[in-house]
Design an enzyme around this catalytic site. Structure first.
Site, PDB file in Angstrom:
ATOM      1  N   GLU A 493       0.811  -1.225   0.000  1.00 30.80           N
ATOM      2  CA  GLU A 493       0.000   0.000   0.000  1.00 30.80           C
ATOM      3  C   GLU A 493       0.837   1.265   0.000  1.00 30.80           C
ATOM      4  O   GLU A 493       0.340   2.310  -0.393  1.00 30.80           O
ATOM      5  CB  GLU A 493      -0.989   0.004   1.162  1.00 30.80           C
ATOM      6  CG  GLU A 493      -0.409   0.172   2.528  1.00 30.80           C
ATOM      7  CD  GLU A 493      -1.516   0.261   3.591  1.00 30.80           C
ATOM      8  OE1 GLU A 493      -2.545   0.898   3.352  1.00 30.80           O
ATOM      9  OE2 GLU A 493      -1.319  -0.314   4.670  1.00 30.80           O
ATOM     10  N   LYS A 612      -7.586   7.423   4.321  1.00 29.59           N
ATOM     11  CA  LYS A 612      -7.401   6.876   5.669  1.00 29.59           C
ATOM     12  C   LYS A 612      -8.625   6.110   6.152  1.00 29.59           C
ATOM     13  O   LYS A 612      -8.505   5.117   6.835  1.00 29.59           O
ATOM     14  CB  LYS A 612      -7.087   8.002   6.654  1.00 29.59           C
ATOM     15  CG  LYS A 612      -6.822   7.517   8.083  1.00 29.59           C
ATOM     16  CD  LYS A 612      -5.657   6.544   8.146  1.00 29.59           C
ATOM     17  CE  LYS A 612      -5.393   6.043   9.539  1.00 29.59           C
ATOM     18  NZ  LYS A 612      -4.367   4.972   9.569  1.00 29.59           N
TER      19      LYS A 612
END
Ligand code: AGP
Length: 617
Positions: A493, A612
């Protein structure tokens, strides 16, 4: 998955909105915009695709007129690409009304068709503009009463939304509404704030109110009014934000992720703090749940991504200490497989943000089918804890980097506390074994700190040296297997490198075909002291891949001599019991992923395509 800020008070709102959005950028950074009612009672709006800095530059070049009523938005695109036109705020009523939104309005197409049939025109592809045009229509249908118009509007919307709006005919008023999406109120002196989370206003006030499901809030400088969607006043829970604005800044670190990895010892220590008495676990938030814990026959853990790996680690301790069968499921799979649930099932959700839509929907699904629900969450006042019967907060502090690190070790810690608590309630765990586990847990922060002090630089150097790597494999066994999965996810990621985690025992059933000369493989090696049998099996796995040319990087306990002949690199961790080794072994993997992403010059905190908090399904 967007950041939302609202302000009413005596001060110019533009700076307050922009600094609030800066702290919320981790919720999405495809575009940003603000709307302000200026001193002449005129609504001014500016929005730009790109990160917040693009909007700031634009406002520096051509400022909006000062105004003390404003809303601001930073976006993660869902409907319509990240363009100026699709950025929020969206205007309606001839430019007098501005609306911002977080979530997905699932019936926007039908509403849009109805509005178009009524002569409405649209400039964007977004669902938000549909809500704005609908609100404008209701505004005039309800005598220019913005709150009444809001009630009529939100009752027609389906899906997940946090909406804020202001109208130039009502300076000093911002109205908001939420369903399945976050919104909190900041209470100031003669000024009030709204935000997706407390980071939006924590530099101005730590006094906050959590708005519940299907509620509308109207803020003015004089006060706050919260009603349900029918207009009835409702009480809301006040809470104090326990961290300050500084904690939400980088504090001199190269990235939020670097800051947050350095905070991993404190994340564990603060999650433990105040939850032991005489070596026995005592979690205040769980008072009143003992009858539930005594009566359950099964625990299902639901989470996504890194949080799900924390759940997989926690499963071992939960079963060992509470003797209750535990399954760990991906939240987005759980509720579509028609699981068997009843009051003897405890569904434990794990979520750093407390807003992950997949996890929230799984919790709501479980509650509707009679299961008891408990949330492990790092964000006070978040939606998932409010939708659960009980919550155990992790006290990791604000986690801003998209890649979750300190929250991960805090989640495992909270699961261990829960396992010890349930074990004691059910009489499955002796006081002696509980005290032993407590002592081990209390030693973990110092052991993580040892890794940061002694192995961080070597690990970062290794990462820089491997910056051109195109694929990395991760192997682990038992509690090390979820850590292998976590190590692979972190690398994927933030460094955009293919990475895959495997159970070491699975190698010979297929994955060993991937091993070719030079293939980097991380191996989490069980303790030779506490897990001798598993240790020897993993050493055999290392020999198998080494024999085929793999480049082996082992994470092993200090003093583990058996692995040395077969490892190209050894990253040491202190000795710890089997249940506690994952909390240590993951730290070098966080450091490695961060170091490699930095070596590639990538944005460690805001990796591409991610945000997020995934507040859409
Ligand atoms: C973790 O590094 C990822 N950013 C992602 O997998 C994350 O853990 C997942 O989206 C769950 O988020 P939550 O903990 O806020 O629910």
């Amino acid at each position: 998955m967007c950041g939302i800020v609202g302000y009413v008070g005596p001060r110019p709102s533009e700076g307050i909105l922009l600094s609030g959005l800066a702290r919320l950028e981790y919720r999405g950074y495809d575009s940003a915009g603000i709307a302000v009612i200026d001193a002449d009672g005129t609504l001014g709006m500016r929005k730009r695709a790109g990160k917040l800095s693009v909007l700031r530059d634009d406002l520096d070049r051509a400022p909006l007129a000062d105004g003390t009523t404003g809303i601001g938005h930073t976006r993660w695109a869902t409907h319509g690409g990240p363009t100026d036109q699709n950025a929020h705020p969206h205007l309606a009523d001839g430019g007098k009304l501005a609306v911002i939104h977080n979530g997905i309005i699932e019936n926007f197409a039908a509403l849009k068709a109805e509005l178009v049939a009524g002569g409405a025109e649209f400039l964007s592809e977004t669902d938000t503009e549909v809500a704005a045009v609908l609100l404008a229509r209701e505004y005039h249908a309800h005598g220019d009463d913005l709150e009444a118009a809001f009630r009529a509007t939100v009752r027609r919307l389906e899906g997940a939304f946090t909406l804020l709006a202001l109208h130039e005919e009502h300076p000093g008023l911002v109205v908001g509404a939420r369903r399945n999406s976050p919104l909190v109120i900041g209470l100031g002196e003669g000024e009030n704030f709204l935000g997706s989370d407390v980071a939006a206003f924590v530099e101005h006030t730590r006094h906050a109110l959590a708005i519940g499901q299907d509620q509308i809030v109207a803020i003015t400088p004089e006060g706050v009014r919260v009603t349900d969607f029918d207009g009835a006043e409702v009480g809301v829970e006040p809470f104090e934000v326990t961290w300050d604005a500084a904690a939400a800044e980088k504090g001199g670190w190269s990235s939020f992720m670097a800051k947050e990895v350095s905070e991993e010892p404190d994340a564990v220590a603060n999650t433990i703090r105040g939850r032991f008495h005489d070596d026995a676990v005592a979690i205040p938030e769980l008072e009143g749940m003992d009858a539930v814990f005594a009566g359950i026959h099964r625990i299902i853990v639901v989470a996504c991504g890194t949080a799900s790996y924390a759940g997989q680690v926690g499963k071992y301790a939960l079963e060992q200490w509470s003797r209750v069968p535990v399954d760990v499921e991906l939240a987005h799979e759980f509720r579509y497989r028609d699981p068997v649930l009843d009051s003897s099932t405890l569904v434990v959700s794990i979520s750093q943000s407390g807003e992950t839509m997949d996890t929230l929907m799984a919790v709501k699904y479980a509650r509707e089918r009679g299961a008891a629900t408990l949330s492990i969450c790092n964000t006070q006042g978040a939606t998932i804890p409010r939708e659960s019967d009980a919550v155990v907060y992790t006290h990791a502090g604000p986690e801003v980097a998209v890649a979750s690190t300190k929250a991960f070790v805090a989640q495992i810690t909270a699961l261990y506390l829960l396992a010890l608590h349930i074990g004691r309630v059910r009489g499955a765990l002796s006081a002696q074994d509980s005290a032993r586990a407590v002592a081990e847990l209390e030693a973990v922060p110092g052991k993580i700190q040892w890794i940061l002090d002694n192995e961080q630089e070597r690990t970062a150097h290794l990462a820089r040296w491997m910056a051109d790597t195109r694929s990395v494999l991760f192997l682990g066994r038992h509690v090390g297997f979820p850590i292998a999965l976590e190590g692979a996810l972190k690398l994927k990621e933030i460094s955009y490198i293919h990475a895959e985690g495997f159970a070491a025992g699975e190698l010979k059933h297929g994955p060993i075909a991937l091993i070719e000369p030079g293939q980097p493989v991380f191996v989490i090696v069980p303790s030779p002291v506490h897990s001798a049998m598993l240790h020897d099996k993993v050493v055999s796995n290392i020999q198998e891949i080494r024999a085929r040319g793999a480049r082996v990087i082992v994470i092993a306990e200090e003093g583990d001599a058996a692995v040395l002949p077969f490892a190209d690199e050894v990253l040491h961790i202190p000795l710890a019991g089997p249940a506690f080794e994952p909390l240590l072994a993951v730290v070098p993997l966080h450091i490695f992923a961060m170091g490699l992403a930095e070596a590639k010059g990538l944005d460690v905190d805001q990796p591409r395509n991610l945000a997020k908090s995934v507040t859409v399904e």
